[in-house]
Motif scaffolding. Structure first.
Motif, PDB file in Angstrom:
ATOM      1  N   ASP A   1      -7.049  -0.881  -2.637  1.00 47.84           N
ATOM      2  CA  ASP A   1      -5.876  -0.591  -1.969  1.00 47.84           C
ATOM      3  C   ASP A   1      -5.587  -0.720  -0.441  1.00 47.84           C
ATOM      4  N   GLU A   2      -4.422   0.255   0.422  1.00 49.78           N
ATOM      5  CA  GLU A   2      -3.803  -0.436   1.422  1.00 49.78           C
ATOM      6  C   GLU A   2      -5.513  -0.613   2.529  1.00 49.78           C
ATOM      7  N   GLU A   3      -5.717   0.868   2.405  1.00 47.09           N
ATOM      8  CA  GLU A   3      -7.125   0.870   3.114  1.00 47.09           C
ATOM      9  C   GLU A   3      -8.272  -0.251   3.581  1.00 47.09           C
TER      10      GLU A   3
ATOM     11  N   SER B   1      -6.350  -3.867   4.539  1.00 47.88           N
ATOM     12  CA  SER B   1      -5.777  -3.990   5.875  1.00 47.88           C
ATOM     13  C   SER B   1      -7.813  -3.884   6.620  1.00 47.88           C
TER      14      SER B   1
ATOM     15  N   LEU C   1       1.332  -2.456   5.520  1.00 46.19           N
ATOM     16  CA  LEU C   1      -0.023  -1.452   5.462  1.00 46.19           C
ATOM     17  C   LEU C   1      -0.094  -1.206   6.955  1.00 46.19           C
TER      18      LEU C   1
ATOM     19  N   LEU D   1       3.670  -6.269   3.870  1.00 48.34           N
ATOM     20  CA  LEU D   1       3.078  -5.290   3.396  1.00 48.34           C
ATOM     21  C   LEU D   1       2.809  -3.393   3.170  1.00 48.34           C
TER      22      LEU D   1
END
Length: 304
Positions: free
Chosen positions: A272-274, A277, A299, A297
């Motif tokens: 996922d984004e977390e 990142s 983020l 993206l």
């Protein structure tokens, strides 16, 4: 027996399919063009010039050929300023000087002419072989990897021409050294400069680009089989999006594999984004590239 027949008898691979199979067993997933070109390079005994962006598997192909054939790998890493002494050979001057001093000290008891001393110190005992000469002199199966040849000066190509034309090296003090068993030669280039037509003419050519999504999933899965298939697909999709951005350095296949291993180490169940990142530094090695990826993206920049 014709030279081609002799080449076939000593082929590294018996067919393109054999090349694909054995390279796969050695950990390298080769597409049809790569397997065919590897087979032809061994059968025709012609150097293989592989061009493409950094990190697409050019160097790894040479290593895989060596593993598949049970051959030794001799590597010449090219760089600006590389000269003949580092690529081909040089004389052990310190040892030669000691021999001259020893001969001088014995001159009263056993006079020796300079010609005799010269012939004594320019022998194989005092020769320091570098990668090109080492590969040519070997009688065992050998893969010679001339890595990142585009980083050398143009003058070095003249040295390569003699080696690639006849697989021989001329040493003024010793004469011409010819290969008794031609090595499998791989030259890699990131295309930072155009190589001479003379070098290209002596080689088979293979361009390697970034693989399509399906092949990259296969590569990542083969290298990191423990990673969940869903996460592999997410990873490959994100890497493909990153390569579409205007980055200083796009993620390589090796960095995709490193990212997969990172996710295993962190026990990430979904990319996922977390997760992206917090681990972006595994695949992007420039701050400006990371900033662009965060922006493009969508983020969250916090925590990095």
């Amino acid at each position: 027996m014709s030279s081609l027949r002799q080449a076939q008898d000593s082929a590294w691979f018996t067919s393109p399919d054999d090349a694909a199979t054995r390279l796969h067993e050695a950990g390298y997933l080769a597409d049809a063009a790569t397997a065919t070109t590897a087979y032809l390079a061994g059968t025709l005994e012609k150097p293989l010039l592989i061009e493409g962006p950094a990190g697409v598997g050019k160097t790894e192909l040479a290593k895989a050929v060596a593993r598949a054939a049970g051959a030794d790998l001799v590597r010449l890493q090219c760089y600006e300023g590389l000269d003949e002494a580092r690529a081909l050979y040089e004389w052990n001057y310190k040892k030669q000087l000691l021999r001259i001093q020893a001969a001088s000290s014995m001159a009263d008891q056993s006079p020796q002419s300079w010609e005799e001393t010269h012939d004594d110190i320019f022998t194989d005992e005092f020769l320091l072989t570098r990668p090109l000469l080492t590969a040519i002199r070997r009688e065992q199966p050998t893969v010679l990897l001339v890595d990142e040849v585009d980083k050398t000066d143009v003058e070095v190509e003249g040295l390569l021409l003699e080696v690639l034309s006849d697989f021989q090296v001329t040493i003024p003090e010793l004469g011409t050294v010819s290969a008794t068993r031609r090595p499998f030669v791989v030259l890699t280039s990131n295309a930072t400069r155009e190589l001479s037509e003379a070098v290209k003419r002596r080689c088979l050519f293979l361009h390697l680009g970034y693989p399509d999504a399906e092949r990259e999933r296969q590569i990542v899965t083969s290298q990191v089989p423990a990673l969940d298939e869903k996460v592999v697909r997410q990873l490959v999709d994100v890497v493909a999006r990153l390569r579409e951005l205007e980055l200083k350095k796009a993620p390589s296949i090796a960095e995709s594999v490193d990212w997969a291993r990172t996710l295993i180490a962190l026990q990430v169940g979904t990319l996922d984004e977390e997760a992206i990142s917090s681990t972006l530094g595994v695949v992007l090695k420039h701050a400006s590239d990371q900033a662009r990826a965060v922006k493009e993206l969508g983020l969250a920049a916090s925590g990095r």
